[in-house]
Write a protein that holds these residues in place. Structure first.
Motif, PDB file in Angstrom:
ATOM      1  N   GLY A  67       4.985   4.948  12.144  1.00  0.00           N
ATOM      2  CA  GLY A  67       4.026   4.909  13.268  1.00  0.00           C
ATOM      3  C   GLY A  67       3.115   5.564  13.158  1.00  0.00           C
ATOM      4  O   GLY A  67       1.930   5.569  13.382  1.00  0.00           O
ATOM      5  N   PHE A  68       3.275   6.996  12.965  1.00  0.00           N
ATOM      6  CA  PHE A  68       2.403   8.262  12.842  1.00  0.00           C
ATOM      7  C   PHE A  68       1.503   8.155  11.723  1.00  0.00           C
ATOM      8  O   PHE A  68       0.267   8.246  11.727  1.00  0.00           O
ATOM      9  CB  PHE A  68       2.944   9.758  12.868  1.00  0.00           C
ATOM     10  N   LEU A  69       2.157   7.521  10.668  1.00  0.00           N
ATOM     11  CA  LEU A  69       1.392   7.441   9.296  1.00  0.00           C
ATOM     12  C   LEU A  69       0.569   6.083   9.252  1.00  0.00           C
ATOM     13  O   LEU A  69      -0.402   6.025   8.483  1.00  0.00           O
ATOM     14  CB  LEU A  69       2.416   7.117   8.095  1.00  0.00           C
ATOM     15  N   ALA A  70       0.826   5.253  10.069  1.00  0.00           N
ATOM     16  CA  ALA A  70      -0.024   3.842  10.031  1.00  0.00           C
ATOM     17  C   ALA A  70      -1.316   3.948  10.213  1.00  0.00           C
ATOM     18  O   ALA A  70      -2.288   3.328   9.436  1.00  0.00           O
ATOM     19  CB  ALA A  70       0.672   2.833  11.105  1.00  0.00           C
ATOM     20  N   PRO A  71      -1.979   4.729  11.351  1.00  0.00           N
ATOM     21  CA  PRO A  71      -3.595   4.833  11.515  1.00  0.00           C
ATOM     22  C   PRO A  71      -3.931   5.335  10.163  1.00  0.00           C
ATOM     23  O   PRO A  71      -5.267   4.873   9.876  1.00  0.00           O
ATOM     24  CB  PRO A  71      -3.644   5.756  12.577  1.00  0.00           C
ATOM     25  N   ALA A  72      -3.560   6.595   9.574  1.00  0.00           N
ATOM     26  CA  ALA A  72      -4.302   6.844   8.211  1.00  0.00           C
ATOM     27  C   ALA A  72      -3.905   5.970   6.947  1.00  0.00           C
ATOM     28  O   ALA A  72      -4.857   5.809   6.610  1.00  0.00           O
ATOM     29  CB  ALA A  72      -3.274   8.355   7.910  1.00  0.00           C
ATOM     30  N   LEU A  73      -2.952   5.366   6.975  1.00  0.00           N
ATOM     31  CA  LEU A  73      -2.766   4.331   6.059  1.00  0.00           C
ATOM     32  C   LEU A  73      -3.867   3.255   5.973  1.00  0.00           C
ATOM     33  O   LEU A  73      -4.143   2.675   5.307  1.00  0.00           O
ATOM     34  CB  LEU A  73      -1.302   3.823   5.974  1.00  0.00           C
ATOM     35  N   PHE A 127     -11.195   1.917   4.517  1.00  0.00           N
ATOM     36  CA  PHE A 127     -12.384   2.437   3.872  1.00  0.00           C
ATOM     37  C   PHE A 127     -12.389   2.892   2.608  1.00  0.00           C
ATOM     38  O   PHE A 127     -13.216   3.611   2.211  1.00  0.00           O
ATOM     39  CB  PHE A 127     -12.601   3.670   4.805  1.00  0.00           C
ATOM     40  N   PHE A 128     -11.039   2.809   1.809  1.00  0.00           N
ATOM     41  CA  PHE A 128     -10.890   3.161   0.300  1.00  0.00           C
ATOM     42  C   PHE A 128     -10.723   2.176  -0.405  1.00  0.00           C
ATOM     43  O   PHE A 128     -11.313   1.700  -1.419  1.00  0.00           O
ATOM     44  CB  PHE A 128     -10.038   4.484   0.197  1.00  0.00           C
ATOM     45  N   CYS A 129      -9.453   1.705  -0.296  1.00  0.00           N
ATOM     46  CA  CYS A 129      -8.866   0.769  -1.327  1.00  0.00           C
ATOM     47  C   CYS A 129      -9.569  -0.713  -1.231  1.00  0.00           C
ATOM     48  O   CYS A 129      -9.971  -1.100  -2.278  1.00  0.00           O
ATOM     49  CB  CYS A 129      -7.421   0.513  -0.984  1.00  0.00           C
ATOM     50  N   ILE A 130      -9.947  -1.392  -0.196  1.00  0.00           N
ATOM     51  CA  ILE A 130     -10.775  -2.603  -0.040  1.00  0.00           C
ATOM     52  C   ILE A 130     -12.120  -2.421  -0.740  1.00  0.00           C
ATOM     53  O   ILE A 130     -12.549  -3.106  -1.660  1.00  0.00           O
ATOM     54  CB  ILE A 130     -10.567  -3.137   1.204  1.00  0.00           C
TER      55      ILE A 130
END
Length: 319
Positions: free
Chosen positions: A35-41, A47-50
């Motif tokens: 849950g804490f990592l989700a916003p960064a992922l 904004f990067f992978c796509i």
């Protein structure tokens, strides 16, 4: 993998004489971590992978100003953009110029920043905080403003640098108007601009080297150069590797400096790969070709970085 972690934690808890945690507790902690990592992922994905995936697809099309007006004009061309780039002498000239910037700029910037860090790490140097601010100031100043200032410093008739040269009887140099001196002139500016950042990194790691090592080296009769070679360098080798990787990426992505100072001239002697990509994409509106240039540049940076890591591992700079 989760079962292995649960069993290991249970064995550890039993060995320590305390009750083991239930599997539900571990799952709850894992859910909280995700849950804490989700916003960064999510941000990285959006904004990067796509965008990277979209740019890769774009490099396989003939996306230009006509396709920008009407997507019906967009065609899939496969690897034709890459084939045209490899047949374009301007692209190879940009690759050559970028290689020269990286070949000479990376060691110069590392040497200058490491020398400044070693000097300012000496407690006998007076006004150390002031010198640190002076050396770091170019990095935080506006690039365009400092580039324009350097244009005046390098001016053939009115520049301070040529005034100093002619004052000792040497002829003035057309720094930015001669293909043989344009790259060295921009290189001086870039090294001056970025070495303060690397200096702070080196200064931070130098302060972690134990003084006992230097004292033992002095007792053994080692001079300043021997202490630097046998004590300082081995201790900061991983940081040197990090700075070299960052510097290579920076010099491969030079754009604003030649754009402001020479506009790629004279005779396209300062056109870098990123400058070439800019012209392909926003001057000629060949966005598919510009995307192909971006991926070629990415592969070049990746290849050089892998070579650096391989060399560093061979010499023992990191495990």
């Amino acid at each position: 993998m989760t079962d292995i972690r649960l069993n290991a934690a249970k064995v550890e808890a039993e060995a320590a004489g305390r009750p083991s945690r239930r599997p539900s507790q571990f799952r709850a902690r894992e859910r909280a971590a995700w849950g804490f990592l989700a916003p960064a992922l999510i941000a990285i994905g959006l904004f990067f992978c796509i965008p990277v995936a979209a740019a890769l697809l774009l490099s396989l099309t003939d996306f230009d100003i006509y396709a920008l007006a009407d997507l019906a004009n967009l065609r899939f061309v496969g690897l034709q953009n890459y084939e045209r780039l490899f047949a374009n002498p301007l692209f190879w000239g940009a690759m050559r110029n970028t290689g020269l910037f990286a070949l000479f700029g990376v060691p110069l910037s590392i040497a200058a920043s490491l020398l400044a860090a070693v000097i300012l790490n000496d407690r006998t140097v007076k006004w150390r905080p002031v010198w640190r601010v002076i050396f770091f100031a170019p990095f935080v100043t506006t690039l365009v403003a400092t580039a324009v200032l350097w244009n005046y410093l390098l001016h053939t008739r009115y520049g301070v640098i040529n005034w100093a040269i002619t004052s000792v009887g040497l002829p003035a140099v057309d720094w930015l108007g001669d293909p043989s001196t344009s790259i060295p002139a921009i290189l001086m500016f870039v090294v001056w601009k970025i070495f303060g950042y690397n200096m702070l990194i080196f200064l931070a790691v130098l302060q972690t080297v134990p003084d006992d090592l230097y004292e033992a080296a002095r007792i053994d009769g080692a001079g300043p150069w021997s202490r630097f070679r046998h004590v300082t360098l081995p201790a900061i080798a991983p940081t040197v590797l990090l700075v070299s990787i960052i510097s290579v990426a920076s010099f491969f992505q030079l754009f604003a400096e030649p754009y402001v100072m020479t506009q790629g001239g004279p005779a396209q002697s300062t056109v870098t790969v990123l400058y070439f990509m800019y012209e392909e994409g926003f001057k000629w509106w060949n966005l598919g070709s510009a995307s192909a240039v971006a991926f070629i540049l990415f592969l070049c940076i990746l290849a050089v970085t892998l070579v650096q890591l391989w060399v560093a591992k061979r010499v023992g700079a990191y495990e």
